[in-house]
Design an enzyme around this catalytic site. Structure first.
Site, mmCIF file in Angstrom:
data_model
loop_
_atom_site.group_PDB
_atom_site.id
_atom_site.type_symbol
_atom_site.label_atom_id
_atom_site.label_comp_id
_atom_site.label_asym_id
_atom_site.label_seq_id
_atom_site.Cartn_x
_atom_site.Cartn_y
_atom_site.Cartn_z
ATOM 1 N N GLU A 53 0.820 -1.229 0.000
ATOM 2 C CA GLU A 53 0.000 0.000 0.000
ATOM 3 C C GLU A 53 0.851 1.275 0.000
ATOM 4 O OE1 GLU A 53 -0.431 -2.605 1.892
ATOM 5 O OE2 GLU A 53 -2.513 -3.294 1.708
ATOM 6 N N PHE A 115 -10.118 -8.193 14.821
ATOM 7 C CA PHE A 115 -9.125 -8.607 13.829
ATOM 8 C C PHE A 115 -8.912 -7.476 12.817
ATOM 9 C CE2 PHE A 115 -8.200 -10.697 9.681
ATOM 10 C CZ PHE A 115 -6.896 -11.070 9.989
ATOM 11 N N GLN A 116 -7.679 -7.144 12.589
ATOM 12 C CA GLN A 116 -7.263 -6.091 11.651
ATOM 13 C C GLN A 116 -7.894 -4.745 11.967
ATOM 14 O OE1 GLN A 116 -7.533 -7.670 7.592
ATOM 15 N NE2 GLN A 116 -5.414 -8.349 7.839
ATOM 16 N N LYS A 165 -16.756 -1.003 8.006
ATOM 17 C CA LYS A 165 -17.290 -1.916 6.989
ATOM 18 C C LYS A 165 -18.817 -1.874 6.932
ATOM 19 C CE LYS A 165 -16.911 -6.568 5.121
ATOM 20 N NZ LYS A 165 -16.256 -7.872 5.199
ATOM 21 N N MET A 481 24.412 8.160 1.711
ATOM 22 C CA MET A 481 24.317 9.437 2.411
ATOM 23 C C MET A 481 24.666 9.295 3.889
ATOM 24 S SD MET A 481 23.916 12.572 2.183
ATOM 25 C CE MET A 481 22.957 13.340 0.892
HETATM 26 C C1 TPP Z 1 12.660 5.036 4.897
HETATM 27 C C2 TPP Z 1 13.977 5.633 5.251
HETATM 28 N N1 TPP Z 1 14.805 5.000 6.107
HETATM 29 C C3 TPP Z 1 15.999 5.547 6.413
HETATM 30 C C4 TPP Z 1 16.377 6.748 5.887
HETATM 31 C C5 TPP Z 1 17.723 7.370 6.274
HETATM 32 N N2 TPP Z 1 18.566 7.482 5.093
HETATM 33 C C6 TPP Z 1 18.710 8.639 4.398
HETATM 34 S S1 TPP Z 1 19.652 8.480 3.062
HETATM 35 C C7 TPP Z 1 19.969 6.868 3.388
HETATM 36 C C8 TPP Z 1 20.844 6.045 2.487
HETATM 37 C C9 TPP Z 1 20.269 5.914 1.131
HETATM 38 O O1 TPP Z 1 20.990 4.944 0.431
HETATM 39 P P1 TPP Z 1 20.799 4.733 -1.119
HETATM 40 O O2 TPP Z 1 19.366 4.679 -1.451
HETATM 41 O O3 TPP Z 1 21.619 3.571 -1.541
HETATM 42 O O4 TPP Z 1 21.325 6.081 -1.742
HETATM 43 P P2 TPP Z 1 22.794 6.746 -1.728
HETATM 44 O O5 TPP Z 1 22.831 7.681 -0.569
HETATM 45 O O6 TPP Z 1 23.788 5.647 -1.617
HETATM 46 O O7 TPP Z 1 22.847 7.461 -3.033
HETATM 47 C C10 TPP Z 1 19.316 6.468 4.553
HETATM 48 C C11 TPP Z 1 19.402 5.106 5.154
HETATM 49 C C12 TPP Z 1 15.462 7.389 5.014
HETATM 50 N N3 TPP Z 1 15.710 8.573 4.476
HETATM 51 N N4 TPP Z 1 14.296 6.804 4.695
#
Ligand code: TPP
Length: 569
Positions: A53, A115-116, A165, A481
């Site tokens: 979803e 449930f749910q 529902k 990042m």
């Molecule tokens: C749902 C979620 N979980 C954790 C983060 C924290 N976070 C920000 S950037 C990142 C790394 C992203 O890695 P990738 O998609 O491989 O991109 P890159 O930075 O390597 O280009 C994380 C874990 C986030 N922004 N969103």
């Protein structure tokens, strides 16, 4: 018009039809079955079955971003509804018009841990513009009308409607209201007495700067903003969501500022004596350390949401209203001021700005580099898609920032991303919604290997729909990042950021019956991009192996002043 007898579920579907909804995204379940049964009979609604979803929510966001219309997503009670939460929060942070529809357990069961059962309206209350728990089937038409009015008007955002529902199973009498009356909700504010004051500040400024945020897109005020900026002739800087608000290839545009903005954009806004902020909210990612932000600047702040005015930075002249109607009035006021007192001479200011622009350009240093730099990949994809009606979307991380820095946007709604919430996993789902909304456009995803793995199961959805989306994974085998922050601020302690070389994205694409390509060298890069862009009939996943340790520069460390950047010299 006589009232028509039908079930509550049929009423929901009829309302969706009357609102002109074409695509909606979701997954059925026991509680929401009556609505899905009614959808089965609808000749107007086209429902996309997603595999999760959250993907339906982001696809609806992509659709909304790309069109300016309301996106619609659905989920059943309990986990179906909680899976929508991230997408709803994302839409809330980025002011995306969204209507999220969920079912809940029948009224007598509410509060019994049935449930749910999940208290989903309790959960979404702080992340929606408004939410409804509909307890009377006869309220369905009015509630739906209000939901579709609230989501796109004023400051757009998500509206959530939850139906027990037994409410959708019950018989009711359908009559769709023509008008909406919501006490206390008046998005259009008409009187703006301070336009002359704003125009006078603009006329007197010696170092003015226009700061464009996501509100330009949300308010569809592209031509109004263009006219205003050209009249001023001042430097224009944008946020991540401001990309597309003004052509980045235009000489006035200094492109993105903020944490990973260009040095010249950051120096310019920081040194300005007047900031005209349009549809913007002074987020911490653009101001840097707030107390040191643009210390000499007066602020003219125009936004539709009064809650944003002086929330973080005090406005010298606040202007509350819809950009599309209010900005042309400001433009006229400024035109009169220029006519009366002469256009200000900004040549000394521009000399300074141009010096910064020449001295600190955004550059890709690929020469002599053995590995593909991620920036090079973005530039090559950008170059090869010039002249096409392209929309780009991203995941979240370094790749998103490289895309923001090097994908020069020339048209509105060309760059779509998750900014406020920063939701990894946004790329593929949003690409699905964008491509459905704009079947003729070239839809490109710039994704990260980590982000892609958050929602990749919905490749199946894109394949089912034969969507020719192209997802380029800038694969650094890292949660890049976060790794960058560990390298710079945590003494290179790379806790839980290396990703394994798994899955094999090419084989994964093949398992989903779509085209998978890989580039490891610069030579392979060009041909792989060409193949991907030429591919029709279904999605294409491109695994681009980039230099693993490359970092996004320049960077304003969190909490530092905006002109205190590292890297990118
Ligand atoms: C749902 C979620 N979980 C954790 C983060 C924290 N976070 C920000 S950037 C990142 C790394 C992203 O890695 P990738 O998609 O491989 O991109 P890159 O930075 O390597 O280009 C994380 C874990 C986030 N922004 N969103």
């Amino acid at each position: 018009m006589a009232k028509e007898k039908m079930t509550g579920a049929q009423a929901v579907v009829r309302a969706l039809e009357m609102e002109g909804v074409d695509w909606l995204f979701g997954m059925p379940g026991g509680t929401i079955l009556p609505i899905y049964d009614a959808i089965f009979s609808s000749e107007k609604l086209k429902h996309v079955l997603v595999r999760h979803e959250q993907v339906g929510g982001h696809a609806a966001e992509g659709y909304a971003h790309a069109t300016g219309k309301v996106g619609v997503c659905m989920g059943t009670s309990g986990p179906g509804s909680t899976n929508l939460v991230t997408a709803i929060a994302d839409a809330y942070m980025d002011s995306v018009p969204l209507v999220a529809i969920t079912a809940n357990v029948s009224r007598p069961l509410i509060g019994t841990d049935a449930f749910q059962e999940a208290d989903i309206t309790g959960i979404t209350m702080p992340i929606t513009k408004h939410n409804f728990l509909v307890t009377d089937p006869n309220d369905i038409p009015r509630t739906m009308k209000e939901a579709f009015y609230l989501a796109p008007t004023g400051r757009p955002g998500p509206v959530h409607v939850d139906f027990p529902k037994d409410v959708i199973q019950a018989d009711m009498e359908f009559e769709y209201p023509e008008t909406v009356h919501i006490p206390g909700y008046m998005p259009a504010i008409k009187e703006q007495p301070r336009l002359a004051e704003a125009a006078s500040l603009i006329r007197s400024a010696q170092r003015p700067c226009v700061y464009l945020g996501g509100g330009v897109r949300a308010g569809s005020a592209f031509s109004e903003v263009f006219e205003f900026c050209e009249l001023l002739g001042a430097p224009v800087v944008t946020t991540l969501h401001g990309k597309g608000a003004f052509p980045e290839t235009h000489p006035l545009c200094l492109r993105m500022f903020g944490m990973h903005g260009s040095r010249y954009a950051n120096y310019t806004i920081q040194d300005s004596d007047l900031i005209v902020a349009l549809g913007a909210r002074f987020d911490d990612r653009v101001t840097g350390k707030l107390s040191t932000f643009a210390p000499e600047a007066k602020i003219v702040h125009l936004d539709v949401d009064p809650a944003e005015i002086s929330k973080l930075v005090t406005a010298t002249v606040p202007l509350v209203g819809d950009l599309k109607t209010l900005l042309p009035r400001l433009t006229e006021e400024v035109r009169s001021a220029f006519a009366a007192r002469g256009k200000p001479d900004l040549s000394a200011w521009w000399r300074r700005v141009e010096e910064w622009r020449q001295r600190h350009p955004l550059r890709v240093k690929q020469d002599g580099e053995k590995y593909i730099l991620p920036q090079t990949a973005v530039v090559r994809i950008w170059e090869k898609s010039q002249g096409k009606d392209t929309v780009v979307t991203t995941g979240v991380g370094e790749h998103q920032m490289w895309a923001a820095q090097f994908w020069q946007v020339s048209r509105p709604r060309e760059f779509i991303t998750s900014g406020g919430l920063g939701t990894m996993g946004f790329c593929l789902p949003s690409a699905i919604g964008i491509q459905l909304a704009r079947p003729e456009s070239l839809v490109i995803g710039i994704d990260g290997d980590g982000s892609f793995q958050m929602t990749l199961q919905d490749l199946a959805t894109a394949v089912d729909l034969h969507l020719p989306i192209k997802i380029f994974i800038l694969n650094n085998l890292f949660l890049g990042m976060v790794r960058q922050w560990q390298e710079l601020f945590y003494d290179r302690r790379f806790s839980e950021t290396p990703l394994s070389d798994c899955p094999d994205f090419v084989k994964l694409a093949e398992a989903y019956r779509c085209l998978g390509l890989r580039a490891r060298t610069l030579e392979e890069l060009d041909s792989v991009i060409d193949q991907a862009l030429a591919h029709q009939g279904g999605p294409c996943i491109v695994d681009i192996r980039v230099k693993r340790q490359e970092k996004v520069y320049p960077m304003v460390p969190a909490g530092a002043p905006l002109n205190d950047m590292i890297g990118g010299e």
